[in-house]
Scaffold this active site. Structure first.
Site: not given
Lengths: 339, 339
Positions: B6, B8, B69, B71, B176, B192, B221, B282, B288
């Site tokens: 996972h 992106h 990505r 989002s 997703h 999410y 997740h 992820e 982050r």
């Protein structure tokens, strides 16, 4: 003393439920609602003694903070007047249960919310329930649309009138949606969980408790996805330049123990401070069966809490003291009775 | 070998992101989209080497199953043609990353979904990505409206055309959603999680895998709220007269390890069979920052998995074998390289 903070009257007498159907049918055909039926004390006693009170005793708890059936609140059905009549009927029934079994039940009300209608219009019913019937809290529905989520987040100023009155009355709210009318969301398997998670994240994004330091919310069903993803939420608070969760939210947000397996309860207690956990079972609610793996009811959450390595003082905290602290009117009522 | 299922491309080169803005602006003003910019290999290499590849190496993993990505998928923006051009551009960029770093990345595509548009129209892009660019899976968005949930559940027959093609191509889908445009739902903190929980419950309510026994979904997740509430889901399966979850869903549903604290990972592995867990981080994604409690990145989930008491064989299963089993085209690609 063991207090279950999360019980709904899911076994209300048949005439009550039939009246609701007639009320909705009348609304849909543009006719006035029929008169609310006579329901005898015996009818109420029977539904309680055979169900919630029996299980309360069997499981060794003492009292349930009791509110109308959540899935039947249905603020999206009919219009504001329909919601108001229905809420009054439901709350009155809770009031009668509490009068008949004052040692075992204390009331929490539903509000006559209605999509697009100001929350101000729910204050009168809240006051009636708290000041006239001795209720100790309310269920606040963060999505009165029943799964379409077209209203504003809980941090929006449009919600502030109810928060102001909650603080004045010193009553907390359990954040609780009703049945889903969106096919994507199973009510108890998705919508409830999502609403819990959503509410917590709304509070995390906002600064509601800066405006209302005394406001208290119970997020049910063990906080939805939140404790399992506690690291994510701590990290999101950091990314959003919010204070740590302990400072930002956890003086005001509480989780119940409606998590139906031991490992889930273990995680809840490992991750969340004991001060923020209130015993609850949602009995008789979402999951009524017996777990073939254990031979016990899924929602007999007391077994899971009893299995934790808690000191007697910690047990008292989760079973009683936290509820009395979060619901001061419950505490006052118990204290007045010498409890 | 350690495979992260996972990841992106959240650090795509600036011209790619600027083109997207121009594309949307052009659509909104009724003009044709500008030409897609030239992006050099060096630009791509820089964004990857400084970010995902650096962290992959620092954390000791070998390969990421890499997709656009999430989002930014935004199927709700513009119309079907906007979604199609954008999806092709995003997938092409993933294809270039994979070509430049074949040992470290393998591709998963986004689909040109668009609200109200048949999923059939996404099949061509899936085929292009799998058959022409060697992608091994897809991201399937269960709510292309971006948070309004007005489409049909994943078990609805309207989704079947993509499932048929997925089975023929032998590719799994990660379920997703993209960014939320509903103010109630923070994208990574609520939407999410809710989508993960919702998807699992839709599958529980339905019988999709009776129709598609070979279909495979990764619910990211850590499965949203599901493992934490595993007792609830076992109980709901019982109430809904479904087979036990192990039989009903768990040959076809897999969870990743994107849970950002040790206790959450512990629960995941205690509750869910090892066969159903794929390592994922992820990275670089939702969270982050560095956890002040541990001094490590929140999303360095490998540390949490490494801390579990797994045998070498069990570690291999979670880090590699499960991914190779769920993504057979990944396995074939690695096998062809002698890996």
């Amino acid at each position: 003393m063991i207090i279950d903070c999360h019980g709904h009257y899911t076994t209300a007498p048949e005439p009550h439920t039939r009246w609701r159907q007639a009320q909705v049918a009348a609304f849909n055909s543009g006719e006035p609602a029929p008169d609310y039926p006579n329901i005898s004390d015996d009818q109420i006693i029977e539904t309680i003694e055979k169900n919630q009170l029996r299980l309360l005793r069997e499981r060794g708890a003492d009292m349930t903070i009791f509110s109308p059936r959540a899935s039947a609140m249905e603020p999206h059905v009919g219009n504001e007047q329909v919601s108001e009549s229905w809420s009054r009927a439901c709350n009155d029934l809770i009031g009668r249960v509490v009068s008949l079994f004052p040692d075992s039940f204390i009331g929490v009300c539903q509000l006559p919310q209605s999509p697009g209608v100001s929350i101000k219009n729910s204050i009168e019913e809240l006051e009636r329930c708290v000041l006239e019937m001795g209720f100790v809290g309310l269920n606040l529905n963060p999505d009165p649309t029943g799964g379409w989520w077209t209203g504003a987040p809980l941090t929006d100023h449009s919600w502030y009138p109810i928060y102001e009155r909650m603080v004045e009355l010193d009553v907390p709210a359990m954040i609780h949606v009703s049945a889903s009318c969106n096919d994507n969301f199973h009510s108890t398997g998705a919508y409830y969980m999502n609403a819990d998670t959503t509410a917590f994240m709304q509070l995390l994004q906002g600064d509601l408790f800066a405006d209302f330091p005394e406001l208290r919310f119970i997020i049910p069903h063990g906080g939805g996805a939140v404790p399992y993803h506690w690291g994510r939420y701590r990290g999101l608070a950091d990314m959003l330049d919010k204070p740590p969760l302990a400072e930002h939210l956890m003086d005001n947000v509480f989780f119940d123990t409606c998590v139906y397996h031991q490992r889930g309860i273990d995680l809840l207690f490992d991750v969340i401070n004991l001060e923020n956990i209130l015993f609850g079972s949602e009995m008789m609610g979402a999951v009524r069966g017996i777990d073939p793996e254990t031979g016990n009811y899924f929602d007999d959450t007391k077994r899971f809490v009893d299995a934790l390595a808690l000191t007697p003082a910690q047990r008292d905290q989760v079973y009683s003291h936290n509820a009395r602290r979060v619901y001061p009117r419950l505490d006052a009522s118990l204290t007045a009775r010498g409890l």
